[in-house]
Design a protein around this motif. Structure first.
Motif, PDB file in Angstrom:
ATOM      1  N   LEU A 206     -27.870  13.998  77.588  1.00 52.86           N
ATOM      2  CA  LEU A 206     -27.158  12.803  78.020  1.00 52.86           C
ATOM      3  C   LEU A 206     -26.173  12.401  76.924  1.00 52.86           C
ATOM      4  N   ALA A 207     -25.103  11.718  77.334  1.00 56.06           N
ATOM      5  CA  ALA A 207     -24.039  11.438  76.379  1.00 56.06           C
ATOM      6  C   ALA A 207     -23.475  10.040  76.568  1.00 56.06           C
ATOM      7  N   SER A 208     -22.677   9.636  75.588  1.00 55.11           N
ATOM      8  CA  SER A 208     -21.922   8.387  75.658  1.00 55.11           C
ATOM      9  C   SER A 208     -20.605   8.579  74.925  1.00 55.11           C
ATOM     10  N   TYR A 209     -19.636   7.719  75.239  1.00 60.83           N
ATOM     11  CA  TYR A 209     -18.366   7.758  74.518  1.00 60.83           C
ATOM     12  C   TYR A 209     -17.939   6.344  74.153  1.00 60.83           C
ATOM     13  N   ASP A 210     -16.982   6.277  73.226  1.00 63.62           N
ATOM     14  CA  ASP A 210     -16.425   5.006  72.769  1.00 63.62           C
ATOM     15  C   ASP A 210     -14.930   5.207  72.523  1.00 63.62           C
ATOM     16  N   PHE A 211     -14.115   4.415  73.204  1.00 64.24           N
ATOM     17  CA  PHE A 211     -12.670   4.354  72.951  1.00 64.24           C
ATOM     18  C   PHE A 211     -12.378   2.932  72.498  1.00 64.24           C
ATOM     19  N   SER A 212     -12.001   2.759  71.231  1.00 64.97           N
ATOM     20  CA  SER A 212     -11.707   1.429  70.696  1.00 64.97           C
ATOM     21  C   SER A 212     -10.366   1.458  69.978  1.00 64.97           C
ATOM     22  N   ALA A 213      -9.572   0.416  70.196  1.00 68.32           N
ATOM     23  CA  ALA A 213      -8.245   0.349  69.587  1.00 68.32           C
ATOM     24  C   ALA A 213      -7.795  -1.095  69.533  1.00 68.32           C
ATOM     25  N   GLY A 214      -6.920  -1.390  68.578  1.00 64.37           N
ATOM     26  CA  GLY A 214      -6.352  -2.722  68.540  1.00 64.37           C
ATOM     27  C   GLY A 214      -5.964  -3.166  67.148  1.00 64.37           C
ATOM     28  N   PHE A 215      -5.592  -4.428  67.071  1.00 62.20           N
ATOM     29  CA  PHE A 215      -5.207  -5.044  65.804  1.00 62.20           C
ATOM     30  C   PHE A 215      -6.438  -5.778  65.280  1.00 62.20           C
ATOM     31  N   MET A 216      -7.283  -5.018  64.622  1.00 58.59           N
ATOM     32  CA  MET A 216      -8.585  -5.525  64.186  1.00 58.59           C
ATOM     33  C   MET A 216      -8.441  -6.295  62.882  1.00 58.59           C
ATOM     34  N   ARG A 217      -9.480  -7.000  62.521  1.00 63.45           N
ATOM     35  CA  ARG A 217      -9.456  -7.765  61.280  1.00 63.45           C
ATOM     36  C   ARG A 217      -9.245  -6.839  60.085  1.00 63.45           C
ATOM     37  N   ARG A 218      -8.470  -7.320  59.122  1.00 64.13           N
ATOM     38  CA  ARG A 218      -8.245  -6.539  57.893  1.00 64.13           C
ATOM     39  C   ARG A 218      -9.566  -6.254  57.185  1.00 64.13           C
ATOM     40  N   GLU A 219     -10.442  -7.234  57.190  1.00 68.46           N
ATOM     41  CA  GLU A 219     -11.792  -7.059  56.632  1.00 68.46           C
ATOM     42  C   GLU A 219     -12.778  -7.293  57.763  1.00 68.46           C
ATOM     43  N   THR A 220     -13.575  -6.311  58.050  1.00 62.89           N
ATOM     44  CA  THR A 220     -14.471  -6.437  59.190  1.00 62.89           C
ATOM     45  C   THR A 220     -15.788  -5.728  58.906  1.00 62.89           C
ATOM     46  N   SER A 221     -16.767  -6.028  59.749  1.00 65.26           N
ATOM     47  CA  SER A 221     -18.055  -5.339  59.657  1.00 65.26           C
ATOM     48  C   SER A 221     -18.712  -5.409  61.022  1.00 65.26           C
TER      49      SER A 221
ATOM     50  N   ASP B 224     -24.498   0.394  60.509  1.00 61.47           N
ATOM     51  CA  ASP B 224     -24.264  -0.778  59.650  1.00 61.47           C
ATOM     52  C   ASP B 224     -23.012  -0.434  58.862  1.00 61.47           C
ATOM     53  N   HIS B 225     -21.889  -1.133  59.149  1.00 57.10           N
ATOM     54  CA  HIS B 225     -20.590  -0.701  58.636  1.00 57.10           C
ATOM     55  C   HIS B 225     -19.792  -1.884  58.107  1.00 57.10           C
ATOM     56  N   TYR B 226     -19.251  -1.725  56.907  1.00 55.98           N
ATOM     57  CA  TYR B 226     -18.282  -2.668  56.343  1.00 55.98           C
ATOM     58  C   TYR B 226     -16.982  -1.916  56.114  1.00 55.98           C
ATOM     59  N   ALA B 227     -15.867  -2.564  56.470  1.00 61.23           N
ATOM     60  CA  ALA B 227     -14.562  -1.927  56.259  1.00 61.23           C
ATOM     61  C   ALA B 227     -13.543  -2.948  55.808  1.00 61.23           C
ATOM     62  N   GLN B 228     -12.705  -2.548  54.873  1.00 59.47           N
ATOM     63  CA  GLN B 228     -11.498  -3.290  54.515  1.00 59.47           C
ATOM     64  C   GLN B 228     -10.357  -2.307  54.700  1.00 59.47           C
ATOM     65  N   TRP B 229      -9.602  -2.515  55.799  1.00 60.13           N
ATOM     66  CA  TRP B 229      -8.578  -1.532  56.146  1.00 60.13           C
ATOM     67  C   TRP B 229      -7.299  -2.173  56.633  1.00 60.13           C
TER      68      TRP B 229
ATOM     69  N   LYS C 190     -11.458   0.169  51.767  1.00 67.92           N
ATOM     70  CA  LYS C 190     -12.877   0.279  51.448  1.00 67.92           C
ATOM     71  C   LYS C 190     -13.646   0.533  52.732  1.00 67.92           C
ATOM     72  N   SER C 191     -14.642   1.370  52.651  1.00 69.10           N
ATOM     73  CA  SER C 191     -15.489   1.623  53.806  1.00 69.10           C
ATOM     74  C   SER C 191     -16.888   1.977  53.329  1.00 69.10           C
ATOM     75  N   ASN C 192     -17.857   1.280  53.861  1.00 67.70           N
ATOM     76  CA  ASN C 192     -19.266   1.561  53.591  1.00 67.70           C
ATOM     77  C   ASN C 192     -19.911   1.818  54.950  1.00 67.70           C
ATOM     78  N   PHE C 193     -19.961   3.085  55.328  1.00 65.76           N
ATOM     79  CA  PHE C 193     -20.365   3.492  56.671  1.00 65.76           C
ATOM     80  C   PHE C 193     -21.732   4.150  56.629  1.00 65.76           C
ATOM     81  N   ARG C 194     -22.636   3.654  57.489  1.00 62.09           N
ATOM     82  CA  ARG C 194     -23.957   4.245  57.609  1.00 62.09           C
ATOM     83  C   ARG C 194     -24.314   4.348  59.082  1.00 62.09           C
ATOM     84  N   GLN C 195     -24.497   5.572  59.558  1.00 64.82           N
ATOM     85  CA  GLN C 195     -24.954   5.804  60.924  1.00 64.82           C
ATOM     86  C   GLN C 195     -26.369   6.375  60.845  1.00 64.82           C
ATOM     87  N   TYR C 196     -27.310   5.599  61.352  1.00 70.72           N
ATOM     88  CA  TYR C 196     -28.719   5.964  61.268  1.00 70.72           C
ATOM     89  C   TYR C 196     -29.176   6.647  62.542  1.00 70.72           C
ATOM     90  N   LEU C 197     -30.106   7.551  62.392  1.00 70.32           N
ATOM     91  CA  LEU C 197     -30.802   8.170  63.513  1.00 70.32           C
ATOM     92  C   LEU C 197     -32.251   7.728  63.441  1.00 70.32           C
TER      93      LEU C 197
END
Length: 357
Positions: free
Chosen positions: A210-225, A352-357, A319-326
């Motif tokens: 089984l599967a899933s997908y994600d399409f995300s786009a836009g003018f996101m926050r400069r600093e987000t999590s 659990d993700h923090y980004a400054q982009w 900056k990016s602190n990306f953690r994808q847990y299984l």
């Protein structure tokens, strides 16, 4: 693609007709939950402004737009995760196959300075996202709303189609983000998988994939999590999918959905309670059990991390602190028909993700 009609359980919520363009010709962004994917984003019609309400420069508008596309596949033996992201300063991608029984990864990562050589699909209905290097190539093709994934590396070969159940609808929504931005998110879980996957020329059985997908786009926050949870599983003869998130799409509506045999059930906002204490496994620091719950008590889950794919970038402007847990999900979900679904150690993903982009 013919867009299915809403099912009875979905009539409690007001859906807007999906616009042909998310941004109108006069620059107006259309917000809300839609009854299907939008045909195009219409970014060329949007006038991005500064926090002082002045028109941003063309360079600032270009740099402010972010986009990523993601596919996850779950089988009884493996979890596959593939992502391509264009954050303007960098184009990045990863592909990993996680061996559940042996608790092992096969992982490949791509980085492209200034996103040169990173292509993104500009429409949720049609387009190609791709990235290529000496390490291999990823292609995510969208044709009339249907998704196809191709990956070719030295050890991995993936060529699959993601097929929704009859009459199943994706999450499709747009919300205001930050002061002047917006985010379009489209996700679909509980999809069947057709095609071929092999590791070192050995085929992986996809009969129960089984599967899933994600399409995300836009003018996101400069600093987000954000915090995010997702699963796809067979449960008591049914196909279920789950998407839970906190941190991005929370202005008036949220992106929390449970799919039961393709039928969407919208859920209340959720809290992700992640303990600061951690366990150490093979040199990896893993948080102890997460608690994910809604105040209406219709979502009450515990996520137990088993392994993690992590990445840290720490540059002056990025900056990016990306953690994808299984790990495993246990607990209960109550759907819009008041049916109680008991989860007991179902394998899934969490971020659990923090980004400054």
């Amino acid at each position: 693609m013919i867009k299915p009609q809403l099912t009875p359980s979905e009539t409690f919520s007001v859906f807007s007709h999906a616009p042909s363009s998310l941004v109108s010709r006069v620059g107006e962004v259309i917000y809300g939950h839609f009854n299907g994917p939008v045909d195009k984003l219409g970014v060329e019609h949007f006038e991005y402004r500064t926090t002082m309400d002045k028109p941003a420069s063309k360079l600032s508008q270009y740099l402010a737009f972010k986009q990523f596309q993601f596919v996850s596949v779950t089988t009884p033996e493996f979890i596959i995760s593939v992502a391509i992201a264009d954050i303007r300063y960098l184009g990045s991608a990863f592909c990993f196959i996680y061996d559940i029984k042996n608790d092992e990864f096969i992982e490949i990562q791509w980085l492209k300075l200034a996103s040169i050589g990173c292509e993104m699909a500009c429409s949720p209905m049609e387009g190609l996202a791709s990235i290529k290097s000496h390490r291999g190539e990823i292609k995510l093709l969208i044709a009339q709303g249907a998704w196809q994934l191709k990956v070719k590396t030295v050890r991995l070969s993936i060529n699959i189609d993601l097929v929704p159940l009859p009459h199943s609808l994706p999450l499709a929504m747009c919300t205001p983000t930050g002061y002047r931005g917006w985010t379009y998110t489209q996700k679909h879980n509980g999809l069947s998988v057709h095609g071929d996957v092999s590791i070192d020329n050995k085929s992986i059985c996809l009969n129960k994939a089984l599967a899933s997908y994600d399409f995300s786009a836009g003018f996101m926050r400069r600093e987000t999590s954000w915090r995010w949870g997702s699963l796809n599983a067979h449960l008591n003869g049914a196909i279920i999918g789950l998407n839970l998130a906190a941190g991005v799409n929370e202005t008036g509506i949220n992106e929390n959905i449970f799919w039961f045999n393709g039928e969407r059930h919208y859920l209340a906002p959720v809290h992700f309670q992640i303990p600061h204490t951690a366990s150490v496994k093979g040199g990896l620091s893993l948080p102890l059990c997460w608690r994910i719950y809604s105040e209406d008590k219709k979502v009450n889950l515990v996520f137990t991390p088993k392994n993690v794919r992590r990445e840290k970038l720490n540059f002056f402007f990025l900056k990016s602190n990306f953690r994808q847990y299984l790990g495993h999900y246990s607990g209960t979900i109550i759907d819009n028909r008041n049916r109680v679904h008991q989860l007991d150690g179902i394998m899934g993903l969490a971020e659990d993700h923090y980004a400054q982009w």
